[in-house]
Scaffold this motif. Structure first.
Motif, PDB file in Angstrom:
ATOM      1  N   PHE A   1       1.226  -1.196   0.241  1.00 14.98           N
ATOM      2  CA  PHE A   1       0.031   0.165  -0.235  1.00 14.98           C
ATOM      3  C   PHE A   1       1.106   1.318   0.056  1.00 14.98           C
ATOM      4  CE2 PHE A   1      -2.601  -3.005   1.010  1.00 14.98           C
ATOM      5  CZ  PHE A   1      -4.308  -2.435   1.203  1.00 14.98           C
ATOM      6  N   PHE A   2      -0.032   2.620  -0.739  1.00 16.09           N
ATOM      7  CA  PHE A   2       1.010   3.505  -0.494  1.00 16.09           C
ATOM      8  C   PHE A   2       0.009   4.699  -0.038  1.00 16.09           C
ATOM      9  CE2 PHE A   2       3.888   1.770  -4.180  1.00 16.09           C
ATOM     10  CZ  PHE A   2       4.976   1.901  -3.627  1.00 16.09           C
ATOM     11  N   VAL A   3       0.351   5.263   0.891  1.00 12.53           N
ATOM     12  CA  VAL A   3      -0.024   7.066   0.936  1.00 12.53           C
ATOM     13  C   VAL A   3       0.470   7.754   0.409  1.00 12.53           C
ATOM     14  CG1 VAL A   3      -1.619   8.151   3.378  1.00 12.53           C
ATOM     15  CG2 VAL A   3      -1.581   5.764   2.873  1.00 12.53           C
ATOM     16  N   LEU A   4       0.568   8.387  -0.261  1.00 13.19           N
ATOM     17  CA  LEU A   4       1.430   9.445  -1.419  1.00 13.19           C
ATOM     18  C   LEU A   4       0.670  11.028  -0.826  1.00 13.19           C
ATOM     19  CD1 LEU A   4       0.805   7.558  -4.390  1.00 13.19           C
ATOM     20  CD2 LEU A   4       3.272   6.931  -2.768  1.00 13.19           C
ATOM     21  N   GLY A   5       2.065  11.693  -0.314  1.00  9.79           N
ATOM     22  CA  GLY A   5       1.988  13.234  -0.291  1.00  9.79           C
ATOM     23  C   GLY A   5       3.466  13.258  -1.246  1.00  9.79           C
ATOM     24  N   LEU A   6       3.063  15.320  -1.105  1.00  8.55           N
ATOM     25  CA  LEU A   6       4.528  15.794  -1.104  1.00  8.55           C
ATOM     26  C   LEU A   6       4.808  16.458   0.315  1.00  8.55           C
ATOM     27  CD1 LEU A   6       2.871  18.203  -4.392  1.00  8.55           C
ATOM     28  CD2 LEU A   6       4.188  16.228  -4.260  1.00  8.55           C
ATOM     29  N   SER A   7       6.097  16.613   0.038  1.00  6.03           N
ATOM     30  CA  SER A   7       7.169  16.518   1.077  1.00  6.03           C
ATOM     31  C   SER A   7       6.426  17.936   2.311  1.00  6.03           C
ATOM     32  CB  SER A   7       8.643  16.499   0.979  1.00  6.03           C
ATOM     33  OG  SER A   7       8.630  17.542   0.020  1.00  6.03           O
ATOM     34  N   ASP A   8       5.911  18.992   1.449  1.00  8.46           N
ATOM     35  CA  ASP A   8       5.570  19.994   2.045  1.00  8.46           C
ATOM     36  C   ASP A   8       4.313  20.276   2.408  1.00  8.46           C
ATOM     37  OD1 ASP A   8       4.469  20.845  -0.166  1.00  8.46           O
ATOM     38  OD2 ASP A   8       5.694  22.827  -0.216  1.00  8.46           O
ATOM     39  N   GLY A   9       3.821  19.109   2.056  1.00  4.94           N
ATOM     40  CA  GLY A   9       2.318  19.569   2.630  1.00  4.94           C
ATOM     41  C   GLY A   9       1.067  19.590   1.584  1.00  4.94           C
ATOM     42  N   THR A  10       1.746  20.690   0.539  1.00  7.97           N
ATOM     43  CA  THR A  10       1.183  20.510  -0.352  1.00  7.97           C
ATOM     44  C   THR A  10       0.163  19.888  -1.199  1.00  7.97           C
ATOM     45  OG1 THR A  10       2.561  23.093  -0.676  1.00  7.97           O
ATOM     46  CG2 THR A  10       1.065  22.444  -3.048  1.00  7.97           C
ATOM     47  N   PRO A  11      -1.128  20.152  -1.125  1.00  2.00           N
ATOM     48  CA  PRO A  11      -2.238  18.983  -1.532  1.00  2.00           C
ATOM     49  C   PRO A  11      -1.617  19.089  -3.280  1.00  2.00           C
ATOM     50  CG  PRO A  11      -3.224  20.711  -0.492  1.00  2.00           C
ATOM     51  CD  PRO A  11      -2.037  21.385  -0.571  1.00  2.00           C
ATOM     52  N   MET A  12      -2.492  18.035  -3.938  1.00  2.00           N
ATOM     53  CA  MET A  12      -1.998  17.625  -5.499  1.00  2.00           C
ATOM     54  C   MET A  12      -3.540  17.771  -5.490  1.00  2.00           C
ATOM     55  SD  MET A  12       0.202  14.479  -4.915  1.00  2.00           S
ATOM     56  CE  MET A  12      -0.641  13.513  -3.578  1.00  2.00           C
ATOM     57  N   THR A  13      -3.856  17.214  -6.628  1.00  2.00           N
ATOM     58  CA  THR A  13      -5.294  17.674  -7.616  1.00  2.00           C
ATOM     59  C   THR A  13      -5.772  16.795  -8.149  1.00  2.00           C
ATOM     60  OG1 THR A  13      -5.283  20.146  -7.027  1.00  2.00           O
ATOM     61  CG2 THR A  13      -6.768  18.824  -8.684  1.00  2.00           C
ATOM     62  N   GLN A  14      -6.535  15.731  -7.422  1.00  2.00           N
ATOM     63  CA  GLN A  14      -7.356  14.536  -8.456  1.00  2.00           C
ATOM     64  C   GLN A  14      -7.979  14.453  -9.028  1.00  2.00           C
ATOM     65  OE1 GLN A  14      -7.040  11.205  -5.253  1.00  2.00           O
ATOM     66  NE2 GLN A  14      -7.490   9.315  -6.940  1.00  2.00           N
ATOM     67  N   ILE A  15      -8.245  14.033 -10.593  1.00  2.00           N
ATOM     68  CA  ILE A  15      -8.870  13.376 -11.047  1.00  2.00           C
ATOM     69  C   ILE A  15      -9.592  12.533 -11.552  1.00  2.00           C
ATOM     70  CG2 ILE A  15      -8.261  16.984 -12.095  1.00  2.00           C
ATOM     71  CD1 ILE A  15      -6.989  14.936 -14.421  1.00  2.00           C
ATOM     72  N   GLY A  16      -8.748  11.655 -10.961  1.00  2.00           N
ATOM     73  CA  GLY A  16      -9.336  10.093 -11.672  1.00  2.00           C
ATOM     74  C   GLY A  16      -8.793   9.709 -10.806  1.00  2.00           C
ATOM     75  N   ALA A  17      -9.403   8.254 -10.677  1.00  2.00           N
ATOM     76  CA  ALA A  17      -9.017   7.016 -10.176  1.00  2.00           C
ATOM     77  C   ALA A  17      -9.576   5.705 -11.086  1.00  2.00           C
ATOM     78  CB  ALA A  17     -10.171   6.613  -8.164  1.00  2.00           C
ATOM     79  N   ASP A  18      -8.692   5.046 -10.677  1.00  2.00           N
ATOM     80  CA  ASP A  18      -9.724   3.450 -11.475  1.00  2.00           C
ATOM     81  C   ASP A  18      -9.772   3.956 -12.797  1.00  2.00           C
ATOM     82  OD1 ASP A  18      -8.106   2.641  -9.421  1.00  2.00           O
ATOM     83  OD2 ASP A  18     -10.082   1.623  -8.413  1.00  2.00           O
ATOM     84  N   ALA A  19     -11.644   3.787 -13.065  1.00  2.00           N
ATOM     85  CA  ALA A  19     -11.838   3.088 -14.278  1.00  2.00           C
ATOM     86  C   ALA A  19     -12.554   4.505 -14.803  1.00  2.00           C
ATOM     87  CB  ALA A  19     -12.818   2.360 -14.029  1.00  2.00           C
ATOM     88  N   SER A  20     -12.306   5.726 -14.502  1.00  2.00           N
ATOM     89  CA  SER A  20     -13.187   6.809 -15.098  1.00  2.00           C
ATOM     90  C   SER A  20     -12.257   8.052 -14.312  1.00  2.00           C
ATOM     91  CB  SER A  20     -14.597   6.914 -15.159  1.00  2.00           C
ATOM     92  OG  SER A  20     -14.777   7.274 -13.104  1.00  2.00           O
TER      93      SER A  20
END
Length: 503
Positions: free
Chosen positions: A278-297
């Motif tokens: 399992f991975f729990v991913l983030g950026l080292s300075d805590g800046t949020p990423m923007t998730q636009i999709g997951a798996d199949a859409s």
């Protein structure tokens, strides 16, 4: 494959299915050899013995400074035929030599004859054929993870491509734009085959997605994550059900790489191709990423993502805007969970921010519209359980039964929507749930509501010890026999797998 054969396979659905069976018979596929057909994991008499004792040389990888190697950018696969609504690709599955650690060549597997595989790009509604030639000495079966495909092209465990054979997998791509991936699905050996390199990205796009104006071209980058246990010779060491010691983190086949980026938006197609981690991913300075999709859409709307959890097989479509950082800044991708030493498994890769770049890409507030979750006419309860660490023998089950390829566990009526409550009954061991053929809509969890980034079309969901997840699936695409299983591949190889038949 010649042009005439390719165009014939592009015909009507029924003809293609029949043609696919005929091609399989000529290509050297067969029923699994005796001893593989009824395998029930490590505790059963059938099936090959999997390595369960870790060699003394394991974990003694060559010295390497983290973030010193460049990230390999995966090239696009080039079709050998592209005509009349059809793209045909040729892939040779080979044992190849690669230097995972510089100066230490080692043997690995590769689709398209490469440890760093190209990306197959497909288009919604346009048929793709990937002819896989097995030039290894082991049986293989290629599954398009997240694909909605006819049984004959799903990567059937009972019909592997034998050494020296080949098979043309036909994908209709009648599904939304998404990040999919090809990987081995040969029962008992898929865990090791994937670990050693049998995986490759497969991206589906559409007119709707292209019209959004998301980052594209050189600013759309697949990131394939995996982990490894590495010996002093730089070679991969596979030990069954061993996550703790797979502490070398690889991105696109390279340990802890560095990527030079410009001050603008990038789109990252992230695939967790690990067999177990399992991975729990983030950026080292805590800046949020923007998730636009997951798996199949795509998701219906972008989701701010300070962290992203990916169990084995799951994907995340992420946008990072590097104009937030001045030139010369290093921003690391970190992993917040073990097992293993966090000075190793807690580091993933580094972005080094360079010069400004023009950027006309956007992330719209509305990305897509998904169909409403339909009502269910059938409810089922599924349990996943395996022996706790230190127990001998180790047994893994679904509904208290270890996998038997000759058994159909669930019968589903074509056209119905079913609601499944899947429970992880293990006390300390996480699992996840992957169902072939039908995409899932996550309703909720016993621990709370579904997360915003779970509200797209899913094919793999993480389930923590003692937790249940409630999903709905509609089986209205194809009839046939399809597996459902834990996608921690070592667990599946140990018996945590079952089969449904759509009738």
């Amino acid at each position: 494959m010649n042009r005439r054969t390719a165009l014939r396979l592009a015909g009507a659905g029924l003809a293609t299915t029949v043609g696919g069976h005929q091609l399989a018979a000529r290509a050297g596929t067969a029923e699994l050899p005796p001893g593989l057909a009824l395998g029930r994991g490590l505790t059963h008499d059938h099936g090959p013995a999997m390595p369960t004792e870790r060699p003394a040389d394991a974990g003694t990888r060559p010295a390497l400074e983290k973030f010193s190697l460049p990230l390999p950018i995966l090239p696009d696969a080039v079709p050998v035929v592209s005509s009349r609504g059809l793209d045909v690709f040729e892939s040779r599955i080979r044992e190849v030599r690669a230097e995972i650690f510089p100066g230490h060549p080692t043997s690995v597997y590769g689709y398209f004859s490469s440890w760093v595989p190209p990306v197959v790009r497909a288009r919604r509604g346009r048929r793709t054929i990937v002819r896989q030639r097995n030039e290894t000495d082991v049986p293989v079966s290629v599954h398009l993870h997240g694909g909605v495909n006819r049984e004959v092209f799903d990567g059937r465990m009972s019909h592997p491509v034998l050494p020296g054979g080949s098979f043309a997998y036909v994908y209709d791509n009648d599904q939304p734009a998404s990040t999919l991936w090809l990987h081995d699905h040969t029962h008992h050996t898929d865990a090791e085959n994937v670990y050693r390199g049998m995986s490759s990205p497969y991206l589906v796009t559409s007119d709707e997605e292209e019209a959004l104006g998301l980052p594209s071209g050189e600013f759309e980058v697949p990131l394939v994550l995996r982990d490894a246990d590495v010996g002093s010779d730089g070679g991969l060491v596979f030990t069954m059900d061993d996550t703790e010691h797979r502490s070398t983190i690889l991105v696109n086949g390279t340990p802890w790489p560095r990527m030079e980026v410009r001050r603008r938006k990038y789109r990252f197609r992230v695939i967790n191709s690990s067999a177990m981690r399992f991975f729990v991913l983030g950026l080292s300075d805590g800046t949020p990423m923007t998730q636009i999709g997951a798996d199949a859409s795509l998701l219906e709307s972008p989701v701010p993502a300070p962290v992203v959890l990916l169990s084995p097989g799951e994907r995340a479509d992420l946008v990072v805007d590097f104009s937030q950082w001045p030139t010369g800044t290093d921003v690391d991708v970190v992993n917040y969970t073990g097992p293993g030493p966090m000075e190793d498994v807690g580091q993933v890769m580094r972005f080094s921010v360079g010069a400004d770049a023009s950027d006309d890409s956007v992330v719209p507030d509305r990305l897509t519209t998904l169909p409403a979750v339909p009502p269910a006419s059938v409810e089922r309860h599924v349990t996943m359980r395996m022996s706790e660490p230190g127990t001998t023998p180790m047994i893994a089950t679904i509904d208290d039964r270890s996998f038997d390829m000759s058994r159909v566990d669930t019968r589903v009526d074509f056209g119905t929507t079913e609601e499944w409550t899947v429970t992880n009954e293990s006390a300390t061991i996480p699992h996840n749930f992957h169902c072939h053929l039908a995409h899932m809509r996550v309703l909720d969890r016993s621990t709370g509501p579904a997360a915003p980034n779970e509200l797209g079309l899913k094919d793999t969901v993480a389930i923590f010890p003692g937790e249940s997840v409630r999903v709905r699936m509609t089986f209205d695409r194809h009839r046939g026999l399809y597996p459902y299983h834990c996608h921690m591949l070592d667990h599946g190889a140990m018996g945590m797998m079952a089969q449904l038949r759509v009738v």
